[in-house]
Design a protein around this motif. Structure first.
Motif, PDB file in Angstrom:
ATOM      1  N   SER A 174       0.962  -1.179   0.109  1.00 25.67           N
ATOM      2  CA  SER A 174      -0.117   0.140   0.005  1.00 25.67           C
ATOM      3  C   SER A 174       0.937   1.247  -0.281  1.00 25.67           C
ATOM      4  CB  SER A 174      -0.767   0.031   1.162  1.00 25.67           C
ATOM      5  OG  SER A 174      -0.142   0.133   2.347  1.00 25.67           O
ATOM      6  N   LYS A 175       0.292   2.262  -0.193  1.00 26.38           N
ATOM      7  CA  LYS A 175       1.171   3.498  -0.040  1.00 26.38           C
ATOM      8  C   LYS A 175       1.743   3.712   1.332  1.00 26.38           C
ATOM      9  CE  LYS A 175      -1.265   6.155  -3.781  1.00 26.38           C
ATOM     10  NZ  LYS A 175      -1.993   7.325  -4.148  1.00 26.38           N
ATOM     11  N   GLN A 176       0.855   3.394   2.268  1.00 28.76           N
ATOM     12  CA  GLN A 176       1.425   3.290   3.883  1.00 28.76           C
ATOM     13  C   GLN A 176       2.754   2.393   3.736  1.00 28.76           C
ATOM     14  OE1 GLN A 176      -1.488   1.983   6.496  1.00 28.76           O
ATOM     15  NE2 GLN A 176       0.286   1.128   7.971  1.00 28.76           N
ATOM     16  N   HIS A 177       2.691   1.415   3.455  1.00 30.69           N
ATOM     17  CA  HIS A 177       3.647   0.422   3.137  1.00 30.69           C
ATOM     18  C   HIS A 177       4.973   1.135   2.472  1.00 30.69           C
ATOM     19  CE1 HIS A 177       5.822  -3.192   3.906  1.00 30.69           C
ATOM     20  NE2 HIS A 177       6.169  -3.463   2.800  1.00 30.69           N
ATOM     21  N   GLY A 178       4.664   1.798   1.518  1.00 24.65           N
ATOM     22  CA  GLY A 178       5.721   2.530   0.791  1.00 24.65           C
ATOM     23  C   GLY A 178       6.334   3.442   1.543  1.00 24.65           C
ATOM     24  N   ILE A 179       5.561   4.333   2.388  1.00 22.71           N
ATOM     25  CA  ILE A 179       6.158   5.348   3.173  1.00 22.71           C
ATOM     26  C   ILE A 179       6.986   4.759   4.146  1.00 22.71           C
ATOM     27  CG2 ILE A 179       5.366   6.934   4.929  1.00 22.71           C
ATOM     28  CD1 ILE A 179       2.904   7.606   3.464  1.00 22.71           C
ATOM     29  N   ASP A 180       6.707   3.554   4.703  1.00 20.86           N
ATOM     30  CA  ASP A 180       7.445   3.026   5.779  1.00 20.86           C
ATOM     31  C   ASP A 180       8.743   2.534   4.974  1.00 20.86           C
ATOM     32  OD1 ASP A 180       5.665   3.360   7.842  1.00 20.86           O
ATOM     33  OD2 ASP A 180       4.526   1.373   7.575  1.00 20.86           O
ATOM     34  N   GLN A 181       8.757   2.083   3.761  1.00 17.32           N
ATOM     35  CA  GLN A 181      10.023   1.644   3.446  1.00 17.32           C
ATOM     36  C   GLN A 181      11.100   2.691   3.117  1.00 17.32           C
ATOM     37  OE1 GLN A 181      10.865  -1.410   2.471  1.00 17.32           O
ATOM     38  NE2 GLN A 181       8.882  -2.007   3.485  1.00 17.32           N
ATOM     39  N   PHE A 182      10.402   4.258   2.749  1.00 14.46           N
ATOM     40  CA  PHE A 182      11.323   5.115   2.635  1.00 14.46           C
ATOM     41  C   PHE A 182      11.782   5.684   3.845  1.00 14.46           C
ATOM     42  CE2 PHE A 182       9.997   5.383  -1.874  1.00 14.46           C
ATOM     43  CZ  PHE A 182      11.222   5.594  -2.443  1.00 14.46           C
ATOM     44  N   LEU A 183      10.925   5.746   4.854  1.00 15.06           N
ATOM     45  CA  LEU A 183      11.211   6.275   6.525  1.00 15.06           C
ATOM     46  C   LEU A 183      12.359   5.303   7.021  1.00 15.06           C
ATOM     47  CD1 LEU A 183       7.767   6.986   8.225  1.00 15.06           C
ATOM     48  CD2 LEU A 183       9.182   8.359   7.021  1.00 15.06           C
ATOM     49  N   LYS A 184      12.257   4.087   6.549  1.00 16.40           N
ATOM     50  CA  LYS A 184      13.518   3.154   7.071  1.00 16.40           C
ATOM     51  C   LYS A 184      14.847   3.612   6.067  1.00 16.40           C
ATOM     52  CE  LYS A 184      14.797  -1.699   7.460  1.00 16.40           C
ATOM     53  NZ  LYS A 184      14.130  -3.087   7.272  1.00 16.40           N
ATOM     54  N   TYR A 185      14.695   3.669   4.833  1.00 17.10           N
ATOM     55  CA  TYR A 185      15.761   3.874   4.144  1.00 17.10           C
ATOM     56  C   TYR A 185      16.460   5.186   4.551  1.00 17.10           C
ATOM     57  CZ  TYR A 185      18.158   4.691  -0.356  1.00 17.10           C
ATOM     58  OH  TYR A 185      19.114   4.778  -1.603  1.00 17.10           O
ATOM     59  N   TYR A 186      15.784   6.340   4.638  1.00 14.87           N
ATOM     60  CA  TYR A 186      16.304   7.696   4.832  1.00 14.87           C
ATOM     61  C   TYR A 186      16.277   7.932   6.614  1.00 14.87           C
ATOM     62  CZ  TYR A 186      16.046   9.189   0.129  1.00 14.87           C
ATOM     63  OH  TYR A 186      16.319   9.240  -1.467  1.00 14.87           O
ATOM     64  N   HIS A 187      15.927   7.036   7.193  1.00 19.69           N
ATOM     65  CA  HIS A 187      16.108   7.240   8.787  1.00 19.69           C
ATOM     66  C   HIS A 187      15.433   8.409   9.148  1.00 19.69           C
ATOM     67  CE1 HIS A 187      19.269   4.220   8.527  1.00 19.69           C
ATOM     68  NE2 HIS A 187      19.908   4.778   7.766  1.00 19.69           N
ATOM     69  N   ILE A 188      14.068   8.511   8.877  1.00 18.74           N
ATOM     70  CA  ILE A 188      13.143   9.444   9.253  1.00 18.74           C
ATOM     71  C   ILE A 188      12.289   8.986  10.051  1.00 18.74           C
ATOM     72  CG2 ILE A 188      11.640  11.084   8.025  1.00 18.74           C
ATOM     73  CD1 ILE A 188      12.952  11.038   5.361  1.00 18.74           C
ATOM     74  N   ASP A 189      11.806   9.785  10.997  1.00 20.11           N
ATOM     75  CA  ASP A 189      10.585   9.392  11.978  1.00 20.11           C
ATOM     76  C   ASP A 189       9.378   9.624  11.307  1.00 20.11           C
ATOM     77  OD1 ASP A 189       8.868   9.849  14.352  1.00 20.11           O
ATOM     78  OD2 ASP A 189      10.866   9.093  15.490  1.00 20.11           O
TER      79      ASP A 189
END
Length: 248
Positions: A174-189
């Motif tokens: 989902s778009k939600q899951h995609g957001i989590d992938q990028f938060l992890k990738y860029y170390h963003i809270d």
């Protein structure tokens, strides 16, 4: 993208939006696309350097340098869909990494292309698609038949931003899951996230982020779950929202 960044009237991204995005980027804010479109539908961005792309409603996420996440539909689910189409034909688009094609086209497909300018892909024999990597299916069915289609695709779910079709994607994507992938990738809270949307396929994303914004042209279900409603895409919506939240 459609109805949020890009206008349904002009089929372009307004100049004020591009200028706002440039200012945000210069201010050190990371920018991401979250769209139901595939990689081949991003020309409308005119090469603007986003920090990441959540495409196909979260099934294919990448930066300009690498793919960070991909999720494909189970091959048996695709075969089950093909069997269903043999009995109850309807237009269906199958999306691979770089392209999409339809089993058939009719006025419903043409109508969507008139809106998005992104669905002019050809019809072809699709009997071999169960052997391909399919990230998303675009099924032109009503909500009642959508339920029947999902019964034969148990590893999938559906989302809808227009009444004549639904996007069918693998479970977990989902778009939600995609957001989590990028938060992890860029170390963003997650507490530092903000998202814009207008369609039903945006609801999980808008519920997930810290600050959610709907467009004036969004449907009522979207407006009901967000923190703020801005103007419509044709009236400087992104600029007005960012100004409201003092990001400019």
């Amino acid at each position: 993208m459609d109805g949020t960044l890009a206008s349904f009237q002009t089929h372009q991204i307004p100049l004020s939006t591009f200028e706002t995005l440039k200012t945000l980027k210069n201010n050190g804010i990371k920018l991401f696309i979250a769209t139901g479109r595939g990689k081949d539908g991003l020309d409308i961005l005119q090469g603007f350097p986003f920090d990441g792309y959540i495409t196909l409603n979260g099934q294919y996420c990448f930066t300009d340098e690498e793919v960070i996440y991909e999720n494909t539909i189970d091959s048996q689910d695709i075969q089950n869909l093909l069997n269903y189409l043999d009995k109850k034909p309807f237009p269906c688009g199958f999306t691979e990494e770089h392209t999409k094609y339809f089993n058939m086209r009719n006025h419903l497909v043409d109508e969507i292309h008139e809106i998005t300018h992104n669905d002019n892909h050809p019809a072809r024999d699709c009997r071999d698609v169960a052997q391909q990597k399919i990230y998303q299916c675009m099924c032109f069915v009503d909500e009642k038949e959508e339920i029947e289609v999902l019964k034969v695709m148990p590893h999938c779910h559906a989302s809808r931003w227009y009444p004549t079709f639904c996007d069918i994607s693998p479970l977990g994507g989902s778009k939600q899951h995609g957001i989590d992938q990028f938060l992890k990738y860029y170390h963003i809270d997650l507490a530092h996230t903000m998202a814009f949307g207008d369609g039903g396929n945006d609801i999980p994303m808008l519920k997930h982020v810290a600050l959610s914004i709907a467009m004036k042209n969004a449907n009522d279900k979207v407006k009901a779950i967000v923190d703020y409603v801005t103007d419509d895409v044709d009236h400087d919506s992104i600029y007005k929202a960012c100004k409201h939240f003092q990001l400019l």
